[in-house]
Design a protein around this motif. Structure first.
Motif, short mmCIF file in Angstrom:
data_model
loop_
_atom_site.label_atom_id
_atom_site.label_comp_id
_atom_site.label_asym_id
_atom_site.label_seq_id
_atom_site.Cartn_x
_atom_site.Cartn_y
_atom_site.Cartn_z
N TRP A 62 11.94 -3.92 -11.50
CA TRP A 62 11.85 -4.92 -10.44
C TRP A 62 10.39 -4.96 -9.97
O TRP A 62 9.79 -3.91 -9.72
CB TRP A 62 12.67 -4.51 -9.24
N ARG A 63 9.85 -6.15 -9.77
CA ARG A 63 8.53 -6.31 -9.18
C ARG A 63 8.68 -7.23 -7.98
O ARG A 63 8.79 -8.45 -8.13
CB ARG A 63 7.55 -6.86 -10.22
N LEU A 64 8.71 -6.61 -6.81
CA LEU A 64 9.06 -7.32 -5.58
C LEU A 64 7.82 -7.56 -4.73
O LEU A 64 7.09 -6.62 -4.41
CB LEU A 64 10.09 -6.52 -4.78
N GLY A 65 7.61 -8.81 -4.37
CA GLY A 65 6.49 -9.17 -3.51
C GLY A 65 6.98 -9.99 -2.33
O GLY A 65 8.17 -9.97 -1.99
N PRO A 66 6.10 -10.76 -1.69
CA PRO A 66 6.48 -11.54 -0.51
C PRO A 66 7.66 -12.49 -0.76
O PRO A 66 8.47 -12.70 0.13
CB PRO A 66 5.20 -12.31 -0.17
N ALA A 67 7.76 -13.04 -1.96
CA ALA A 67 8.85 -13.98 -2.25
C ALA A 67 10.22 -13.31 -2.26
O ALA A 67 11.25 -13.98 -2.13
CB ALA A 67 8.60 -14.68 -3.59
N GLU A 68 10.23 -11.99 -2.44
CA GLU A 68 11.50 -11.24 -2.48
C GLU A 68 11.67 -10.38 -1.24
O GLU A 68 12.32 -9.33 -1.28
CB GLU A 68 11.54 -10.36 -3.73
N SER A 69 11.12 -10.78 -0.11
CA SER A 69 11.11 -9.92 1.07
C SER A 69 12.51 -9.59 1.58
O SER A 69 12.75 -8.48 2.08
CB SER A 69 10.28 -10.55 2.20
N ALA A 70 13.45 -10.53 1.46
CA ALA A 70 14.81 -10.25 1.93
C ALA A 70 15.44 -9.14 1.11
O ALA A 70 16.10 -8.23 1.64
CB ALA A 70 15.66 -11.51 1.88
N LEU A 71 15.27 -9.21 -0.21
CA LEU A 71 15.79 -8.15 -1.08
C LEU A 71 15.07 -6.83 -0.80
O LEU A 71 15.71 -5.78 -0.71
CB LEU A 71 15.59 -8.55 -2.54
N THR A 72 13.75 -6.88 -0.66
CA THR A 72 12.99 -5.66 -0.42
C THR A 72 13.45 -4.97 0.86
O THR A 72 13.59 -3.74 0.89
CB THR A 72 11.48 -5.97 -0.33
N PRO B 202 0.82 -1.21 0.00
CA PRO B 202 0.00 0.00 0.00
C PRO B 202 0.86 1.26 0.00
O PRO B 202 2.01 1.24 0.43
CB PRO B 202 -0.81 -0.13 1.29
N SER B 203 0.29 2.35 -0.46
CA SER B 203 1.01 3.62 -0.52
C SER B 203 1.08 4.26 0.85
O SER B 203 0.37 3.89 1.78
CB SER B 203 0.34 4.56 -1.51
N GLY C 68 4.54 -9.86 4.70
CA GLY C 68 4.15 -10.22 3.35
C GLY C 68 3.08 -9.33 2.76
O GLY C 68 2.39 -9.71 1.81
N GLU C 69 2.96 -8.12 3.30
CA GLU C 69 1.91 -7.20 2.88
C GLU C 69 2.39 -6.08 1.97
O GLU C 69 1.59 -5.25 1.54
CB GLU C 69 1.25 -6.58 4.12
N LEU C 70 3.69 -6.05 1.67
CA LEU C 70 4.25 -4.94 0.89
C LEU C 70 4.66 -5.42 -0.49
O LEU C 70 5.32 -6.46 -0.64
CB LEU C 70 5.48 -4.36 1.61
N LYS C 71 4.30 -4.65 -1.51
CA LYS C 71 4.76 -4.88 -2.87
C LYS C 71 5.47 -3.61 -3.35
O LYS C 71 5.03 -2.50 -3.06
CB LYS C 71 3.59 -5.20 -3.79
N VAL C 72 6.57 -3.80 -4.07
CA VAL C 72 7.37 -2.67 -4.54
C VAL C 72 7.69 -2.86 -6.02
O VAL C 72 8.07 -3.95 -6.45
CB VAL C 72 8.68 -2.54 -3.75
#
Length: 335
Positions: free
Chosen positions: A267-277, A219-220, A313-317
């Motif tokens: 880059w499309r980062l979601g829960p699977a990329e949480s460490a990178l995010t 979310p923003s 797991g609630e953030l997408k970037v």
């Protein structure tokens, strides 16, 4: 992101910041509250170690930890513009000489560009890997691909050097120049040098994952835009181009007779990329605070909330980048 502060992007880049950079040894995970070298603020403003060659002492730790480069390799591969591969293949097929491809990879890090691109090109390939860090050069050589798309052999050699010293003579015999997360940590003069070297040697250049200056978080949050603006300003410190680099590079290559193609590579980062995010967030916010110290207190709250959302797991970037393919006029009579 800036390459010395983050070879993240969105690369490859020098960000002094308020948080001390942790010393990370290969294979040892970074502390949850620290920033992996290369993923966050560095301690030496203005240095771009994968670009510049400087004397290094025995205790001079690499600025880009392999852990950071490993975290980003998957999202980098997913983001790179596959649509640029076909026009590149066509140009390479029409280059003079059939002995195989000679590819110079600038600021190679651990060699992720080679692992992505070599299996997508046909024919024998010899990769010349350029980086300032001898440890990363060794890793890149050991982990390089061994075969091309058609099963042909792939070989590598490593060089320590300075992209600012590139000349057409240095690229004599080159079939292709590649780089990842590099343009945004260069100056206008350095991009001109790179464009002159490539066009003078008549070889194409595939330059991927340059930051576009736009980030979307879901979310923003009301602070998203303020942090992004401060980060972009930080990227332009010391004459570096940051999010302006792709435009400058397009102009530089076009003025020298090259045909330029651009393609988005976010880059499309979601829960699977949480460490990178999480690492990207620390570097992004840290650079913003370095640029605008008055943001320190609200930025600390912002970062805490964002990291909590990331862990849940609630953030997408979406971190926007651009890939650039510059097709220089070949030398040697090729069409």
């Amino acid at each position: 992101m800036r390459k010395t502060a983050t070879k993240q992007s969105g690369k490859i880049p020098a960000q002094p910041g308020p948080r001390e950079v942790a010393s990370v040894k290969p294979g040892v995970p970074a502390d949850a509250e620290s920033v992996i070298p290369g993923a966050g603020p560095s301690t030496h403003p203005g240095e771009r170690p994968t670009v510049r060659l400087r004397d290094a002492g025995p205790d001079d730790a690499p600025r880009y930890a392999p852990e950071w480069l490993e975290l980003r390799e998957g999202p980098d591969a997913a983001a790179r513009a596959g649509d640029l591969i076909d026009p590149l293949r066509i140009r390479l097929a029409n280059l003079p000489g059939k002995a195989g491809l000679v590819i110079h990879d600038l600021g190679c890090g651990t060699g992720s560009m080679g692992r992505w691109l070599a299996p997508r090109l046909d024919g024998p390939q010899h990769w010349i890997l350029h980086d300032r860090d001898p440890y990363l050069l060794h890793f890149a050589a050991v982990a390089s691909p061994r075969s091309a798309a058609d099963g042909s052999r792939v070989t590598v050699e490593t060089r320590r050097g300075d992209v600012g010293l590139l000349t057409p003579d240095a690229l004599a015999g080159a079939s292709l120049v590649t780089a990842s997360a590099l343009l945004d940590v260069l100056t206008r003069e350095e991009i001109g040098t790179l464009a002159t070297a490539c066009t003078g040697a008549g070889c194409p250049a595939l330059l991927t994952l340059s930051v576009a200056g736009r980030v979307e978080l879901t979310p923003s949050d009301p602070m998203d835009e303020e942090i992004a603006d401060a980060f972009n300003a930080h990227q332009r410190r010391g004459g570096l181009l940051g999010p302006d680099a792709v435009t400058v590079a397009c102009e530089a290559f076009s003025e020298r007779g090259a045909t330029v193609r651009l393609h988005p590579s976010a880059w499309r980062l979601g829960p699977a990329e949480s460490a990178l995010t999480a690492q990207w967030l620390r570097g992004w916010v840290g650079a913003a605070v370095e640029e605008r110290p008055e943001l320190k207190e609200p930025a600390e709250r912002y970062l805490r909330d964002r990291l909590e959302a990331c862990r849940a797991g609630e953030l997408k970037v979406v971190v926007h980048h651009s890939d650039l393919l510059a097709l220089s006029r070949p030398t040697g009579g090729a069409s």
